[in-house]
Design an enzyme around this catalytic site. Structure first.
Site: not given
Ligand code: ATP
Ligand code: MG
Length: 569
Positions: A45, A269, A279
């Site tokens: 995102e 994760r 984030k």
């Molecule tokens: P945050 O929780 O930090 O806001 P998010 O999951 O909302 O992260 P996205 O932009 O949706 O952020 O993430 C893009 C991709 O990265 C998704 O497929 C998500 O599953 C993966 N991802 C996010 N955080 C992690 C992590 N800590 N370890 C592995 N993969 C991750």
């Molecule tokens: Mg997300």
């Protein structure tokens, strides 16, 4: 990577370590489920900068595509106009490329908004979606709990024609934000809360970073995500474990419209000790001005570690080391630092720098004479060659490398003792000069001209070699010493009612303004990484100018912290 659309899975590259996802893909390839295609995607995102957790996901998705000679897309899941920004889109593309990957196709969820809108109309026409007029709080209340079924909304039986008419008028902009939402009609008693008539569309009169004001209704993330995967003909939709219980919903959206069906696979994760991977929290640090921005070298963002001097190869090696599993755990920050250290050990040229200078005057060295000593740039890589290091009468050594009254195991310089200067001569401390407060301000030493290059012709030995710089030739620099961002090992342990920011490490950045560097360190561009011998790996910061050099400490030379822990155990 192949660009041929029909390319089938071929011989795996042996270097990449396998994980459970390879087994799943192999099974699909054997059964012919995706005609041997492997097509993954990384779907961020654009609402913040990527962090180290995302690096794991990037290495996994792009790595699988590479392994199977398949493809990997970059897709921005931009369904929330209020939080998204072009700045984030640009930084994400930079970060993926910095890690060493290039996407096959670039998409935005917003590219599919019209198609997804059409899917929504189809659901309404099939009697599988309805327009809800209750406010969001009321909808939440009626959802029930894990032990209690939800209640049916009075709008659930709204005639199809009426829902369709209202939905079209929502799109046309007739209603204010919050007036209506579109909901799926699934099962209000479903044990999986995600299946209790989830929201599909909401009204948001907001400017979108790509579609501008074309839309005033936006599909929700859950409703959009699976359709994008389907439309891009992704074979394996890899996501983190918290989406496991969204899978039935994604499956439902796709199956009720009889669309192409990718396989979702979840993995754990990455969480790191002494770090946050959210984030939202990282944004808070940036907005509160606690750090120098998203790319502050203390930040676990990719932009931050890039500025800190971490290498893409080191990051990829780390992601391979930790593997991919279905168990949520906490990875020791030391594992990451070790991966970076071992990559830098291979590639980083060595230089000498003194962080806490102590003046040394060589009493028997001729005034004004400069000796150009030969130094090896990288003992791990002969191709990096040698350089000349100027040597003269007045030098700086590290304050720590001298003790007036040394304990037994201290082998460095002390009164009357002889040590070797790296790439130089043996010196012997003859006299300690102190100021009025008794602080040591200078050492008066003699050097042995016969020991040039580091060996005595008579075979006499010294017990230590210390680094130094020539005072007349030294460059002054600001050196920013970085350490763990948090004082608490597992940030998730911070109680809800406490401000997590009180656990930030006040010494995560310590600024040294007295450092002296050998002259060859004076003209390198930002990002240049090297080893300061015996001290650690350092890189030129983007704040550096010829008038004011600025270096960041990337990582220390040894894992002091783990060593201390072991001692304490
Ligand atoms: P945050 O929780 O930090 O806001 P998010 O999951 O909302 O992260 P996205 O932009 O949706 O952020 O993430 C893009 C991709 O990265 C998704 O497929 C998500 O599953 C993966 N991802 C996010 N955080 C992690 C992590 N800590 N370890 C592995 N993969 C991750
Ligand atoms: Mg997300």
């Amino acid at each position: 990577m192949s660009t041929d659309d029909t390319s089938a899975a071929s011989t795996p590259a042996p270097a990449t370590p396998r994980n459970f996802i390879h087994d799943i893909i192999d099974e699909h390839n054997q059964s012919g489920r995706f005609e041997g295609r492997v097509h993954t995607r990384f779907p961020p995102e654009p609402n913040g900068y990527l962090h180290i957790g995302h690096a794991k996901s990037i290495c996994l998705n792009f790595g699988l595509a590479k392994y199977y000679n398949g493809k990997c897309n970059l897709r921005f899941d931009d369904t929330n106009p209020a939080k998204e920004d072009q700045e984030y889109v640009d930084s994400i593309m930079d970060d993926v490329r910095w890690l060493g990957f290039e996407w096959d196709a670039l998409y935005y969820a917003s590219d599919f908004f019209e198609q997804i809108y059409q899917y929504a109309e189809q659901l309404i026409e099939k009697g599988l979606a309805y327009i809800e007029s209750s406010p969001v709080e009321k909808i939440r209340e009626m959802r029930g709990t894990l032990t209690q079924p939800g209640q049916h909304s009075p709008d659930r039986e709204r005639p199809t024609a009426e829902s369709l008419d209202l939905f079209r008028r929502m799109r046309a902009g007739e209603f204010p934000d919050g007036k209506y939402v579109l909901r799926a009609k699934i099962d209000m008693a479903h044990p999986n809360m995600n299946m209790r008539d989830p929201l599909l569309y909401r009204i948001r009169h907001a400017e979108h970073h790509r579609t501008g004001d074309t839309w005033c209704i936006y599909p929700l993330y859950d409703f959009t995500h699976g359709y994008c995967d389907s439309l891009e003909r992704i074979t394996h939709s890899i996501c983190t474990l918290e989406f496991e219980n969204h899978r039935p919903l994604y499956d439902w959206f796709i199956d009720v419209l009889d669309l192409y069906h990718p396989q979702q696979i979840e993995f754990a994760r990455l969480n790191l000790t002494y770090t946050v991977m959210s984030k939202r929290k990282l944004l808070e640090l940036v907005e509160a001005g606690i750090v120098r921005g998203w790319d502050d070298p203390r930040m676990p963002t990719i932009a931050g570690i890039h500025r800190r001097g971490y290498t893409p190869a080191g990051m990829r090696a780390f992601c391979e080391d930790i593997g991919v599993t279905r168990f949520n755990g906490l990875t020791n920050l030391a594992v990451l630092e070790n991966a970076i250290r071992s990559d830098l050990n291979k590639v980083a040229p060595r230089y000498m720098a003194v962080l806490n200078p102590l003046k040394v005057v060589l009493t028997n060295y001729p005034e004004g004479q400069v000796d150009e000593l030969d130094a090896v740039n990288n003992p791990e890589d002969a191709s990096q060659g040698t350089r000349k290091v100027p040597f003269s009468k007045v030098l700086y050594i590290e304050q720590d490398d001298f003790m007036e009254d040394p304990p037994k195991k201290f082998f460095r310089l002390a009164p009357g003792r002889e040590v070797r200067l790296r790439w130089g001569y043996f010196i012997t401390c003859q006299e300690v000069v102190k100021d009025a407060d008794g602080k040591i301000v200078e050492l008066r030493c003699t050097y042995d001209p016969e020991t040039r290059g580091g060996n005595a012709p008579d075979g006499r030995k010294v017990k230590s070699t210390i680094h130094w710089v020539s005072a007349d030739h030294a460059k002054s620099a600001e050196v920013r010493l970085y350490d763990k961002l948090f004082t608490i090992e597992n940030v998730a342990d911070i109680p809800e009612d406490e401000d997590w920011k009180t656990y930030l490490n006040p010494e995560s950045e310590v600024i040294n303004t007295i450092a002296k560097l050998e002259p060859a360190l004076g003209d390198h561009p930002a990002g240049f990484t090297c080893q300061f011998e015996r001290l650690g790996y350092f890189c030129v910061d983007k704040d550096s100018t010829p008038a004011q050099l600025v270096f960041n400490r990337t990582v220390t030379l040894k894992d002091e912290w783990t060593k201390l822990q072991k001692k304490a155990d």
